[in-house]
Design a protein around this motif. Structure first.
Motif, short mmCIF file in Angstrom:
data_model
loop_
_atom_site.label_atom_id
_atom_site.label_comp_id
_atom_site.label_asym_id
_atom_site.label_seq_id
_atom_site.Cartn_x
_atom_site.Cartn_y
_atom_site.Cartn_z
N LYS A 17 38.22 54.15 33.78
CA LYS A 17 37.57 52.60 33.75
C LYS A 17 38.27 51.65 32.93
O LYS A 17 38.50 50.57 32.99
N GLU A 18 38.26 52.50 31.54
CA GLU A 18 38.94 51.51 30.54
C GLU A 18 40.30 50.99 30.73
O GLU A 18 40.91 50.06 30.62
N ARG A 19 41.09 52.03 31.65
CA ARG A 19 42.43 51.63 32.03
C ARG A 19 42.45 50.71 33.29
O ARG A 19 43.58 50.53 33.88
N GLY A 20 41.44 50.37 33.97
CA GLY A 20 41.44 49.56 35.24
C GLY A 20 41.11 50.27 36.49
O GLY A 20 41.52 49.59 37.32
N SER A 21 40.80 51.58 36.56
CA SER A 21 40.57 52.04 37.69
C SER A 21 39.38 51.23 38.55
O SER A 21 38.34 50.90 37.86
N PRO A 22 39.74 50.68 39.75
CA PRO A 22 38.68 49.81 40.28
C PRO A 22 37.61 50.80 41.09
O PRO A 22 37.81 52.00 41.58
#
Ligand SMILES: [Zn+2]
Length: 458
Positions: A347-352
């Protein structure tokens, strides 16, 4: 042996009565109405006695929560969830997702095929289905991808499927097909997949969040995600409607989020609803609790490229209001979670995506109910009866004799604060963390068996 649920308010899309439900062999055998809850003890009990004495279990609403009226509803049906199994146990497993589903009130769930390996053959779908049957918590319907490996090339094992209406073995065929967020780029290829869906008589869930020349141009010119993803959704929605008309199949639009897509779907559905469509083209759609309850302002607070990131993105307040309007006027057929659990670091890395199975009922009650808005009957339709119809499952979604005893008991007056640490899902990525929601699922029954009981039941 019978189970009796008594002294409850019984709600489904056409029913709102006080009374009791008699269950035997996992099936609803009788629905007995009484005028009021107070009346139930007298006339209701007399009615129950007529059903014989071999009662195994009585669940009495008046003693489960003294002084409160509990509501009995059909278990929820989710058209769109990501179980991450096989392949991503750090995000979720079939076991954790199923526990999350029953805690959220779900009895039937459609899970998407973007796993590792991708579910692109009947055999792979059946392995997952068999594991789910052994767990015995929910009725799982794995989606099959349209193309092999979801690579957009050769069609998947869908060409070898036999229509559910033509087979006698239980659940041999998926009830929905989807290429998930990728869609299928080539029109000829997508039409070929749509032709298979028509042959099978099942819907294709179109996610409408991929590609399109106009969106690609907007990206090249450095437009924001907000801008190009809106073009993407609007253009893709138009495309699948046009191709669906050509193929004369059932197109189901996943997670509608823009006001323009809402308007396009409404304009397409109005003539269909008026005169019916003899060609076989059917259009249905879903909205998610997060698009109904949140906007881009919430995404910014959460972190637009991390904890607030989802496909399609959270949109403007005008889009959210258009979605609510479309729920109220019936343009939107169903609510689906798009449950998308991720680890904290992903999530921190931007997984939607957001975890969603355990909050959807509460979010919908909180955001959609009230004066000039939804009543419980309409909520039940959106979350149970309508999605069951879209899947062609006629034995659930309503509380009526002969239907499966997939039921939930709800305290509609209770409120609770979302705390992902208490989730059964491995995904803690809820955008509703810390929010106060109305409506608490106290119990979930699957085929007459209790598969979830809230800790708060005495
Ligand atoms: Zn999804």
């Amino acid at each position: 042996m019978k189970t009796i649920l008594q002294n409850m308010r019984i709600i489904d899309e056409t029913t709102d009565i006080y009374g009791a439900v008699v269950i035997e062999g996992g099936i609803i055998r009788a629905v007995i109405a009484t005028d009021t809850v107070a009346d139930a003890e007298n006339r209701g009990t007399a009615g129950l006695k007529a059903h014989g004495d071999s009662v195994a279990r009585i669940l009495d609403g008046s003693t489960m929560r003294p002084g409160q009226v509990l509501t009995l509803m059909p278990a929820l049906v989710d058209l769109h969830a990501h179980f991450r199994d096989p392949g991503f146990p750090e995000k979720e497993t079939l076991e954790s997702a199923s526990l999350a589903a029953v805690a959220g009130g779900y009895g039937t769930v459609v899970c998407m095929a973007n796993t590792n390996p991708v579910i692109d053959t009947l055999e792979k779908a059946q392995v997952l289905k068999a594991r789910s049957v052994r767990l015995g918590l929910i009725d799982l319907y794995p989606v099959m991808a349209l193309t092999r490996g979801m690579e957009g090339g050769e069609l998947s094992g869908i060409t070898a499927l036999v229509a559910p209406s033509e087979t006698r073995t239980p659940i041999p065929c998926p009830r929905m097909l989807s290429e998930d967020g990728r869609d299928v780029a080539g029109d000829a290829r997508l039409l070929a997949a749509f032709a298979e869906a028509r042959r099978l008589g099942i819907p294709v869930s179109c996610h409408c969040d991929a590609g399109g020349a106009e969106a690609e141009t907007a990206k090249r010119f450095g437009k924001s995600r907000e801008v190009w993803s809106r073009i993407e959704e609007n253009v893709a929605t138009q495309r699948v409607i046009e191709l669906g008309k050509q193929a004369q199949c059932h197109v189901h639009i996943a997670h509608v989020s823009t006001k323009e897509a809402v308007q396009l779907i409404r304009a397409t559905k109005v003539p269909l609803n008026k005169s019916g469509d003899e060609t076989g083209f059917t259009l249905t759609c879903e909205a998610t609790p997060h698009h109904l309850g949140l906007t881009e302002a919430d995404a910014r607070v959460l972190g637009a490229e991390s904890w607030g990131r989802v496909n399609p993105p959270l949109r403007t307040e005008a889009d959210r209001q258009a979605l609510i309007g479309a729920v109220l006027d019936g343009t939107i057929d169903a609510i689906a979670t798009d449950h998308a659990p991720h680890t904290e670091s992903d999530k921190e890395r931007g997984s939607p995506g957001f975890t969603g199975l355990e909050t959807s009922y509460g979010v919908c009650m909180t955001e959609l109910m009230g004066e000039d808005r939804l009543d419980l009957k309409r909520l039940s339709s959106l979350m149970s009866a309508a999605p069951a119809r879209i899947l062609g499952l006629i034995d659930r979604g309503r509380i009526t004799p002969g239907n499966r005893a997939d039921l939930i008991i709800v305290d509609t007056g209770a409120s609770w604060v979302v705390n992902p640490q208490g989730f059964k899902s491995r995904g803690q990525n809820s955008p509703f963390t810390g929010r106060k929601l109305r409506g608490r699922i106290l119990m979930t029954m699957h085929r007459g068996r209790v598969v979830f009981e809230s800790d708060s039941i005495d």
